[in-house]
Design an enzyme around this catalytic site. Structure first.
Site, PDB file in Angstrom:
ATOM      1  N   ARG A 279       0.859  -1.188   0.000  1.00  0.00           N
ATOM      2  CA  ARG A 279       0.000   0.000   0.000  1.00  0.00           C
ATOM      3  C   ARG A 279       0.894   1.236   0.000  1.00  0.00           C
ATOM      4  O   ARG A 279       1.491   1.579   1.012  1.00  0.00           O
ATOM      5  CB  ARG A 279      -0.916  -0.027   1.227  1.00  0.00           C
ATOM      6  CG  ARG A 279      -1.580   1.313   1.515  1.00  0.00           C
ATOM      7  CD  ARG A 279      -2.579   1.235   2.657  1.00  0.00           C
ATOM      8  NE  ARG A 279      -2.049   0.709   3.891  1.00  0.00           N
ATOM      9  CZ  ARG A 279      -1.336   1.420   4.777  1.00  0.00           C
ATOM     10  NH1 ARG A 279      -1.038   2.675   4.539  1.00  0.00           N
ATOM     11  NH2 ARG A 279      -0.920   0.861   5.900  1.00  0.00           N
ATOM     12  N   HIS A 283      -3.043   4.549   5.103  1.00  0.00           N
ATOM     13  CA  HIS A 283      -4.180   3.651   5.315  1.00  0.00           C
ATOM     14  C   HIS A 283      -5.479   4.335   4.894  1.00  0.00           C
ATOM     15  O   HIS A 283      -6.287   3.776   4.156  1.00  0.00           O
ATOM     16  CB  HIS A 283      -4.242   3.243   6.786  1.00  0.00           C
ATOM     17  CG  HIS A 283      -5.437   2.434   7.155  1.00  0.00           C
ATOM     18  ND1 HIS A 283      -5.618   1.142   6.722  1.00  0.00           N
ATOM     19  CD2 HIS A 283      -6.534   2.736   7.910  1.00  0.00           C
ATOM     20  CE1 HIS A 283      -6.770   0.667   7.191  1.00  0.00           C
ATOM     21  NE2 HIS A 283      -7.338   1.624   7.905  1.00  0.00           N
ATOM     22  N   TYR A 292       5.263   4.744  11.182  1.00  0.00           N
ATOM     23  CA  TYR A 292       5.553   3.309  11.272  1.00  0.00           C
ATOM     24  C   TYR A 292       6.293   2.732  10.061  1.00  0.00           C
ATOM     25  O   TYR A 292       6.587   1.546  10.042  1.00  0.00           O
ATOM     26  CB  TYR A 292       4.263   2.509  11.498  1.00  0.00           C
ATOM     27  CG  TYR A 292       3.163   2.749  10.473  1.00  0.00           C
ATOM     28  CD1 TYR A 292       3.137   2.046   9.271  1.00  0.00           C
ATOM     29  CD2 TYR A 292       2.140   3.667  10.723  1.00  0.00           C
ATOM     30  CE1 TYR A 292       2.140   2.256   8.341  1.00  0.00           C
ATOM     31  CE2 TYR A 292       1.133   3.891   9.790  1.00  0.00           C
ATOM     32  CZ  TYR A 292       1.135   3.180   8.603  1.00  0.00           C
ATOM     33  OH  TYR A 292       0.141   3.398   7.675  1.00  0.00           O
TER      34      TYR A 292
END
Length: 382
Positions: A279, A283, A292
């Site tokens: 991805r 998100h 992260y």
């Protein structure tokens, strides 16, 4: 019968080999190992022994990838403009999004997640209708039965049980429809995933489980979700084939998913396919991925972009030129304009719809509440 087997794909081998080991201490705790199936490498070169799909199919697939990428870009922009509430982008995963729909027939079903807008659009559903839910409306925006596309599911893995139910019902009715059930790596940690796979395998339901492993369940990396060597390795516990495929290789995806659909249609039962992908975007618009993951990690996966890979192969094969690229880009812009215009239209809101689909016959309490709301609305309009 399809060609999905231990001989043709690096599928999970039988755990019966453990019986031949001298002791449990000899066993690899990660279980059976297998490689990523790939037909096109990052440079678009044909690698391995698998047959390349027809160039016409790859060209049509590339056009669909261009539209899917533009849909992701345009819809993300609409969120930033405040015209959409939220959008979970699938940028970087377009090969899996398009491939899973391209191998289905009209009689088959697609069960998507909240991130699979591009897959639904590739199935032929108007993208404006697909985005209805993400505008905050109470329904999914399209007719699931007419399109054979279930509503997008936000709770992880819940739609997988529904998918297996639809597939099992089709078999009981003597139909030969197949269900493509989509989920992400995070969903494989849910109990619903286990129940769906177990039921499908036991009853031989014609389901293809496509796990789009994009490496993160929001911010949780795969290594903190599973100790298995791959998510496809989980298939051995259910007694079904498991295939790990390069999720940015459109040629490999259509080959594997096409074989899996053929196998399920012929009565061979379910298959678990893990697409190794990434991805690229956050998100959702509410996410800050820099907390992260590193920029270097994202850059490495951008080098594996599925559009760049397929484009390079088609140009090298002499199948893609400037005229086709211009036509594809124009089609993508026409679609983007349609999305902008459609999303900009104000929805007609009827507050009484709150009570319309709760019970077939409204209860006395609902009738009372509806009357109170109607009285308040009449007072505001007076």
């Amino acid at each position: 019968m399809s060609s999905i087997s231990a001989e043709n794909y690096p599928t999970i081998r039988s755990v019966g080999r453990l019986r031949a080991m001298s002791s449990i201490a000899d066993a690899d705790p990660r279980g059976p190992q297998h490689d990523v199936l790939r037909i096109l490498d990052e440079g678009g070169h044909h690698v391995g022994s698998h047959v390349m799909p027809p160039v016409g199919e790859l060209l049509a697939g590339y056009r669909a990838l261009v539209l899917a990428r533009r849909l992701n870009e345009q819809t993300s922009a609409l969120v930033r403009q405040g015209r959409l509430a939220v959008y979970p982008s699938s940028r970087g995963q377009e090969a899996a999004q398009v491939a899973c729909s391209s191998v289905l027939s009209e009689r088959d079903w697609l069960f998507p997640t909240y991130r699979d807008t591009a897959a639904i659009a590739a199935r032929g559903v108007d993208p404006v209708e697909v985005l209805t839910m993400l505008r905050g409306d109470w329904h999914c925006g399209y007719d699931p039965v007419a399109h054979r596309v279930a509503p997008q599911a936000t709770p992880l893995a819940t739609q997988l049980l529904h998918a297996v139910g639809v597939a099992h019902a089709a078999r009981l009715k003597g139909e030969d429809g197949v269900v493509m059930a989509l989920c992400g790596d995070g969903a494989t940690s849910e109990g619903d995933f286990h129940e769906a796979c177990n039921f499908a395998a036991v009853f031989g339901a014609p389901v293809v489980f496509l796990v789009q492993n994009n490496k993160y369940a929001i911010s949780v990396p795969l290594a903190k979700q599973s100790a298995a060597p791959s998510l496809a390795a989980k298939a051995v516990g259910y007694g079904m084939p498991g295939v790990l495929v390069d999720g940015n290789d459109y040629a490999a995806l259509t080959t594997v998913l096409g074989d899996a659909v053929s196998r399920a249609r012929a009565g061979g039962g379910p298959v678990l396919v893990e697409a190794d992908t990434y991805r690229m975007d956050p998100h959702t618009n509410a996410d800050d991925p820099t907390r992260y993951r590193s920029e270097d990690e994202v850059a490495e996966w951008e080098r594996r972009d599925p559009l760049v890979r397929l484009r390079a192969h088609l140009i090298r094969a002499g199948a893609l030129g400037e005229q086709q690229e211009s036509e594809f880009a124009a089609a993508a812009e026409t679609m983007a304009e349609h999305v902008r215009d459609g999303v900009s239209q104000e929805s007609e809101v009827d507050p009484e719809e709150l009570f319309a689909h709760v019970y077939a016959t409204p209860t006395p309490q609902l009738r009372e509440q509806r009357a109170l709301l109607r009285a308040e609305l009449d007072g505001l309009e007076a």
